[in-house]
Design an enzyme around this catalytic site. Structure first.
Site, PDB file in Angstrom:
ATOM      1  N   PRO A 192       0.795  -1.226   0.000  1.00  0.00           N
ATOM      2  CA  PRO A 192       0.000   0.000   0.000  1.00  0.00           C
ATOM      3  C   PRO A 192       0.830   1.279   0.000  1.00  0.00           C
ATOM      4  CG  PRO A 192      -0.133  -1.122   2.121  1.00  0.00           C
ATOM      5  CD  PRO A 192       0.521  -2.076   1.163  1.00  0.00           C
ATOM      6  N   ASN A 193       0.344   2.212  -0.765  1.00  0.00           N
ATOM      7  CA  ASN A 193       0.882   3.577  -0.881  1.00  0.00           C
ATOM      8  C   ASN A 193       2.188   3.661  -1.655  1.00  0.00           C
ATOM      9  OD1 ASN A 193      -1.224   4.909   0.679  1.00  0.00           O
ATOM     10  ND2 ASN A 193      -0.409   3.737   2.400  1.00  0.00           N
ATOM     11  N   ARG A 234       4.512  11.144  -2.588  1.00  0.00           N
ATOM     12  CA  ARG A 234       4.203  11.284  -1.154  1.00  0.00           C
ATOM     13  C   ARG A 234       5.496  11.406  -0.343  1.00  0.00           C
ATOM     14  NH1 ARG A 234       3.564   5.856   2.437  1.00  0.00           N
ATOM     15  NH2 ARG A 234       4.957   4.575   1.237  1.00  0.00           N
ATOM     16  N   TYR A 251      10.797   9.259   1.060  1.00  0.00           N
ATOM     17  CA  TYR A 251      10.818   8.236   0.015  1.00  0.00           C
ATOM     18  C   TYR A 251      11.435   8.704  -1.306  1.00  0.00           C
ATOM     19  CZ  TYR A 251       7.682   6.002   3.347  1.00  0.00           C
ATOM     20  OH  TYR A 251       7.145   5.454   4.496  1.00  0.00           O
ATOM     21  N   ASN A 306       8.177  -5.372  -0.840  1.00  0.00           N
ATOM     22  CA  ASN A 306       8.081  -4.260   0.105  1.00  0.00           C
ATOM     23  C   ASN A 306       6.602  -4.169   0.481  1.00  0.00           C
ATOM     24  OD1 ASN A 306       7.876  -1.899   1.506  1.00  0.00           O
ATOM     25  ND2 ASN A 306       9.015  -0.649   0.035  1.00  0.00           N
ATOM     26  N   ALA A 358       3.094  -0.626   4.872  1.00  0.00           N
ATOM     27  CA  ALA A 358       2.632  -0.692   6.256  1.00  0.00           C
ATOM     28  C   ALA A 358       2.215  -2.096   6.691  1.00  0.00           C
ATOM     29  CB  ALA A 358       1.470   0.283   6.448  1.00  0.00           C
ATOM     30  N   ASP A 394       2.048 -15.578   6.328  1.00  0.00           N
ATOM     31  CA  ASP A 394       1.673 -16.954   6.003  1.00  0.00           C
ATOM     32  C   ASP A 394       1.825 -17.224   4.508  1.00  0.00           C
ATOM     33  OD1 ASP A 394       1.146 -17.370   8.658  1.00  0.00           O
ATOM     34  OD2 ASP A 394      -1.044 -17.370   8.461  1.00  0.00           O
ATOM     35  N   GLU A 423      12.993  -8.934   1.845  1.00  0.00           N
ATOM     36  CA  GLU A 423      12.118  -7.869   2.375  1.00  0.00           C
ATOM     37  C   GLU A 423      12.852  -6.548   2.197  1.00  0.00           C
ATOM     38  OE1 GLU A 423      11.253  -8.135   6.586  1.00  0.00           O
ATOM     39  OE2 GLU A 423      10.554  -6.061   6.620  1.00  0.00           O
ATOM     40  N   HIS A 475      12.795  -2.183   2.075  1.00  0.00           N
ATOM     41  CA  HIS A 475      12.161  -0.908   2.413  1.00  0.00           C
ATOM     42  C   HIS A 475      12.988   0.239   1.856  1.00  0.00           C
ATOM     43  CE1 HIS A 475       9.346  -2.963   4.962  1.00  0.00           C
ATOM     44  NE2 HIS A 475      10.371  -3.664   5.412  1.00  0.00           N
ATOM     45  N   SER A 520      12.858   3.407   3.063  1.00  0.00           N
ATOM     46  CA  SER A 520      13.361   4.174   4.208  1.00  0.00           C
ATOM     47  C   SER A 520      14.024   3.230   5.211  1.00  0.00           C
ATOM     48  CB  SER A 520      12.204   4.921   4.880  1.00  0.00           C
ATOM     49  OG  SER A 520      11.295   3.994   5.444  1.00  0.00           O
ATOM     50  N   ARG A 538      13.060   4.793  12.413  1.00  0.00           N
ATOM     51  CA  ARG A 538      11.828   5.587  12.391  1.00  0.00           C
ATOM     52  C   ARG A 538      10.994   5.267  13.644  1.00  0.00           C
ATOM     53  NH1 ARG A 538       9.096   5.300   6.654  1.00  0.00           N
ATOM     54  NH2 ARG A 538       7.872   6.971   7.630  1.00  0.00           N
TER      55      ARG A 538
END
Ligand code: DQA
Length: 150
Positions: free
Chosen positions: A10-11, A18, A23, A72, A75, A85, A96, A98, A100, A105
């Protein structure tokens, strides 16, 4: 040629627009074009959804066809047992990623529901985190298996 899908949660469709102080100002789509050009021997595909269940469906769709996966989850990283799962159900290495530096944070971003079902977590290098993750996955794939012919 290795098949490595990239999945954003999301986002992340708003990357470049944003919170650019966190980012950056480049969109993922722009970055993805450069990544594909730089690593022409990888069969990449890019998937993004703002919906948890849709992300589960995307992960499941690669169970039998990917050699590795970069995700990624945005949230959902910090909340989603369903994504954990789904990732646990695949046999290939998962990165995984990210943009940032999540560990520097807010406290709630320092928990990852998926970290221990992934091969590694890489965060804090902006969009370059994706390239770095890909190179590390390629190192692993090249060291542990023979590349499929195609
Ligand atoms: C993020 C970090 C998450 O905490 C956040 O919710 C995001 C983006 C990152 O790439 O830095 O949406 O995954």
């Amino acid at each position: 040629m290795w098949t490595i899908p990239i999945i954003n949660g999301p986002n992340l469709n708003l990357t470049g627009i944003r919170e650019i102080e966190i980012y950056g100002s480049e969109s993922f789509e722009e970055y993805f074009l450069l990544l594909k050009n730089d690593l022409p021997n990888v069969k990449f595909s890019y998937h993004q959804s703002n919906h948890e269940g849709a992300l589960v469906d995307i992960i499941q769709s690669f169970r039998l066809t990917a050699d590795a996966l970069i995700i990624n989850p945005g949230a959902y990283t910090h909340t989603s047992v369903a994504l954990r799962d789904a990732l646990s159900s695949v046999d290939f290495p998962i990165a995984e990623v990210h943009i940032s530096s999540v560990r520097n944070r807010e406290t709630f971003r320092q928990t990852s529901m998926i970290q221990d079902v992934c091969y590694f977590q890489l965060s804090g290098y902006g969009l370059e985190s994706y390239r770095m993750a890909c190179l590390r996955l390629l190192e692993y794939l090249n060291a542990t298996a023979s590349s499929p012919v195609s």
